[in-house]
Design a protein around this motif. Structure first.
Motif, PDB file in Angstrom:
ATOM      1  N   CYS A   1       7.549   7.021  -5.609  1.00 52.99           N
ATOM      2  CA  CYS A   1       6.295   6.080  -5.917  1.00 52.99           C
ATOM      3  C   CYS A   1       5.485   6.308  -4.977  1.00 52.99           C
ATOM      4  N   GLY A   2       5.613   7.051  -3.753  1.00 48.04           N
ATOM      5  CA  GLY A   2       4.697   6.919  -2.517  1.00 48.04           C
ATOM      6  C   GLY A   2       4.923   6.261  -1.624  1.00 48.04           C
ATOM      7  N   LEU A   3       6.093   5.494  -1.516  1.00 50.29           N
ATOM      8  CA  LEU A   3       6.285   4.810  -0.249  1.00 50.29           C
ATOM      9  C   LEU A   3       7.394   5.420   0.761  1.00 50.29           C
ATOM     10  N   LYS A   4       7.659   4.887   1.940  1.00 50.38           N
ATOM     11  CA  LYS A   4       8.293   5.699   2.976  1.00 50.38           C
ATOM     12  C   LYS A   4       9.668   4.527   2.779  1.00 50.38           C
ATOM     13  N   ALA A   5      10.797   5.194   2.822  1.00 55.46           N
ATOM     14  CA  ALA A   5      11.976   4.290   2.558  1.00 55.46           C
ATOM     15  C   ALA A   5      13.031   4.702   3.601  1.00 55.46           C
ATOM     16  N   VAL A   6      13.647   3.640   3.870  1.00 58.11           N
ATOM     17  CA  VAL A   6      14.843   3.662   5.145  1.00 58.11           C
ATOM     18  C   VAL A   6      15.881   2.765   4.373  1.00 58.11           C
ATOM     19  N   GLY A   7      17.098   3.198   4.356  1.00 55.05           N
ATOM     20  CA  GLY A   7      18.277   2.451   3.993  1.00 55.05           C
ATOM     21  C   GLY A   7      19.060   1.840   5.040  1.00 55.05           C
ATOM     22  N   ILE A   8      19.679   0.878   5.116  1.00 56.45           N
ATOM     23  CA  ILE A   8      20.537   0.324   5.777  1.00 56.45           C
ATOM     24  C   ILE A   8      21.826   0.049   5.073  1.00 56.45           C
ATOM     25  N   GLU A   9      23.034   0.825   5.410  1.00 54.73           N
ATOM     26  CA  GLU A   9      24.172   0.798   4.584  1.00 54.73           C
ATOM     27  C   GLU A   9      25.398   0.739   5.329  1.00 54.73           C
TER      28      GLU A   9
ATOM     29  N   PRO B   1       0.727  -1.066   0.008  1.00 59.38           N
ATOM     30  CA  PRO B   1       0.071   0.038  -0.056  1.00 59.38           C
ATOM     31  C   PRO B   1       0.929   1.234   0.019  1.00 59.38           C
ATOM     32  N   LYS B   2       0.507   2.354  -0.613  1.00 60.32           N
ATOM     33  CA  LYS B   2       1.087   3.595  -0.576  1.00 60.32           C
ATOM     34  C   LYS B   2       1.076   3.889   0.772  1.00 60.32           C
ATOM     35  N   GLY B   3       2.493   4.751   0.888  1.00 53.72           N
ATOM     36  CA  GLY B   3       2.595   5.068   2.323  1.00 53.72           C
ATOM     37  C   GLY B   3       3.336   4.120   3.305  1.00 53.72           C
ATOM     38  N   SER B   4       3.433   2.704   2.596  1.00 53.69           N
ATOM     39  CA  SER B   4       4.129   1.672   3.499  1.00 53.69           C
ATOM     40  C   SER B   4       5.771   1.993   3.549  1.00 53.69           C
ATOM     41  N   LEU B   5       6.121   1.461   4.706  1.00 52.62           N
ATOM     42  CA  LEU B   5       7.603   1.383   4.790  1.00 52.62           C
ATOM     43  C   LEU B   5       8.331   0.315   4.081  1.00 52.62           C
ATOM     44  N   VAL B   6       9.299   0.708   3.390  1.00 56.37           N
ATOM     45  CA  VAL B   6      10.346  -0.254   2.699  1.00 56.37           C
ATOM     46  C   VAL B   6      11.653  -0.175   3.159  1.00 56.37           C
ATOM     47  N   VAL B   7      12.325  -1.020   3.548  1.00 58.52           N
ATOM     48  CA  VAL B   7      13.717  -0.978   4.143  1.00 58.52           C
ATOM     49  C   VAL B   7      14.521  -1.563   2.968  1.00 58.52           C
ATOM     50  N   GLU B   8      15.542  -0.944   2.506  1.00 53.67           N
ATOM     51  CA  GLU B   8      16.437  -1.348   1.657  1.00 53.67           C
ATOM     52  C   GLU B   8      17.899  -1.778   2.124  1.00 53.67           C
ATOM     53  N   VAL B   9      18.255  -2.910   2.326  1.00 53.31           N
ATOM     54  CA  VAL B   9      19.500  -3.507   2.908  1.00 53.31           C
ATOM     55  C   VAL B   9      20.456  -3.420   1.663  1.00 53.31           C
ATOM     56  N   GLY B  10      21.501  -2.664   2.149  1.00 53.51           N
ATOM     57  CA  GLY B  10      22.678  -2.192   1.231  1.00 53.51           C
ATOM     58  C   GLY B  10      22.058  -1.045   0.520  1.00 53.51           C
ATOM     59  N   SER B  11      21.815  -0.165   0.895  1.00 52.16           N
ATOM     60  CA  SER B  11      21.037   0.994  -0.074  1.00 52.16           C
ATOM     61  C   SER B  11      21.977   1.946  -0.912  1.00 52.16           C
ATOM     62  N   ASN B  12      23.206   1.697  -0.654  1.00 59.33           N
ATOM     63  CA  ASN B  12      24.408   2.268  -1.460  1.00 59.33           C
ATOM     64  C   ASN B  12      24.146   3.823  -1.354  1.00 59.33           C
ATOM     65  N   ASP B  13      24.177   4.283  -2.755  1.00 61.16           N
ATOM     66  CA  ASP B  13      24.025   5.780  -2.707  1.00 61.16           C
ATOM     67  C   ASP B  13      22.472   6.165  -2.728  1.00 61.16           C
ATOM     68  N   GLY B  14      21.698   5.623  -2.203  1.00 61.20           N
ATOM     69  CA  GLY B  14      20.331   6.142  -2.011  1.00 61.20           C
ATOM     70  C   GLY B  14      19.446   6.207  -3.274  1.00 61.20           C
ATOM     71  N   PHE B  15      19.960   5.853  -4.608  1.00 60.19           N
ATOM     72  CA  PHE B  15      18.960   6.069  -5.556  1.00 60.19           C
ATOM     73  C   PHE B  15      17.736   5.150  -5.713  1.00 60.19           C
ATOM     74  N   LEU B  16      17.868   4.122  -5.242  1.00 55.98           N
ATOM     75  CA  LEU B  16      16.434   3.318  -5.051  1.00 55.98           C
ATOM     76  C   LEU B  16      15.477   3.794  -3.909  1.00 55.98           C
ATOM     77  N   LEU B  17      16.259   4.230  -2.939  1.00 56.67           N
ATOM     78  CA  LEU B  17      15.287   4.891  -1.804  1.00 56.67           C
ATOM     79  C   LEU B  17      14.487   6.143  -2.480  1.00 56.67           C
ATOM     80  N   GLY B  18      15.134   6.981  -3.169  1.00 58.55           N
ATOM     81  CA  GLY B  18      14.498   7.987  -3.968  1.00 58.55           C
ATOM     82  C   GLY B  18      13.525   7.606  -4.744  1.00 58.55           C
ATOM     83  N   GLN B  19      13.657   6.570  -5.533  1.00 58.26           N
ATOM     84  CA  GLN B  19      12.550   5.940  -6.284  1.00 58.26           C
ATOM     85  C   GLN B  19      11.265   5.529  -5.713  1.00 58.26           C
ATOM     86  N   LEU B  20      11.601   5.025  -4.635  1.00 57.78           N
ATOM     87  CA  LEU B  20      10.567   4.475  -3.599  1.00 57.78           C
ATOM     88  C   LEU B  20       9.717   5.476  -3.353  1.00 57.78           C
ATOM     89  N   GLU B  21      10.473   6.715  -2.787  1.00 53.87           N
ATOM     90  CA  GLU B  21       9.779   7.767  -2.326  1.00 53.87           C
ATOM     91  C   GLU B  21       9.127   8.566  -3.285  1.00 53.87           C
TER      92      GLU B  21
END
Length: 191
Positions: free
Chosen positions: A58-66, A36-56
């Protein structure tokens, strides 16, 4: 080789590759259709954050672990939420305590670097909400052998994966695999 030695000054940045920019944009869109929109997605190995930005986007909350402080700092300077460290029970609990229920965990070509895969999968399982989604990409050992891609074997990779091995790993960590996709990256990967 110690993870600290490998990743404390890690220089690869996924967001500099045209191929991976499109790949991660498409992945973010796919994830936004699965949770669902607004859901929290955690990226393991978020590197430079590019995917985090794309998730946001798309209407998702994103937290990286790097694990790389250098890349985590870069991501934070771009406005992304990133925890510096390796996937661990303590860090997973910190993320859920601070940011709430995790609907999805994603990891792209990071599980080749982890020595204790079962432990990592169990941590992901604990972090996820009931019916949470764990989507990850790993190099496909069968493609590596079939296509003679031995030059894709790097010193920091602890393992290469097969569907059969991943099915067993999923079973041991209380996951069920719903779909396996063969995808292009790294000469052939599994998602």
């Amino acid at each position: 080789m110690s993870p600290e030695r490998l990743f404390s000054n890690y220089v690869y940045r996924a967001g500099t590759s045209t191929f991976f920019r499109k790949h991660f944009s498409d992945l973010a869109q796919e994830l936004s259709n699965l949770v669902p929109k607004g859901s929290l997605v955690v990226e393991v190995g978020s590197n430079d954050g590019f995917l985090l930005g794309q998730l946001e986007l798309c209407g998702l909350k994103a937290v990286g672990i790097e694990p790389s402080e250098q890349l985590a700092s870069l991501s934070r300077s771009l406005g992304f939420t990133v925890k510096t460290g390796y996937l661990s029970t303590d860090l997973a609990q910190e993320v859920t305590r601070e940011y709430g229920t995790v609907s999805a965990v994603v990891g792209n070509n990071v599980f080749a670097h982890i020595d204790d895969l079962l432990g990592a999968f169990l941590i992901v399982n604990e972090m996820l909400s009931n019916n949470g989604l764990f989507m990850f990409e790993v190099a496909d050992f069968a493609s590596l052998v079939k296509n003679g891609l031995f030059d894709t074997i790097y010193h920091e990779h602890m393992s290469y994966h097969t569907v059969k091995g991943l099915l067993k790993l999923a079973e041991l960590s209380n996951f069920s695999i719903e779909k396996v996709y063969e995808i292009e990256p790294h000469g052939g990967s599994l998602r």
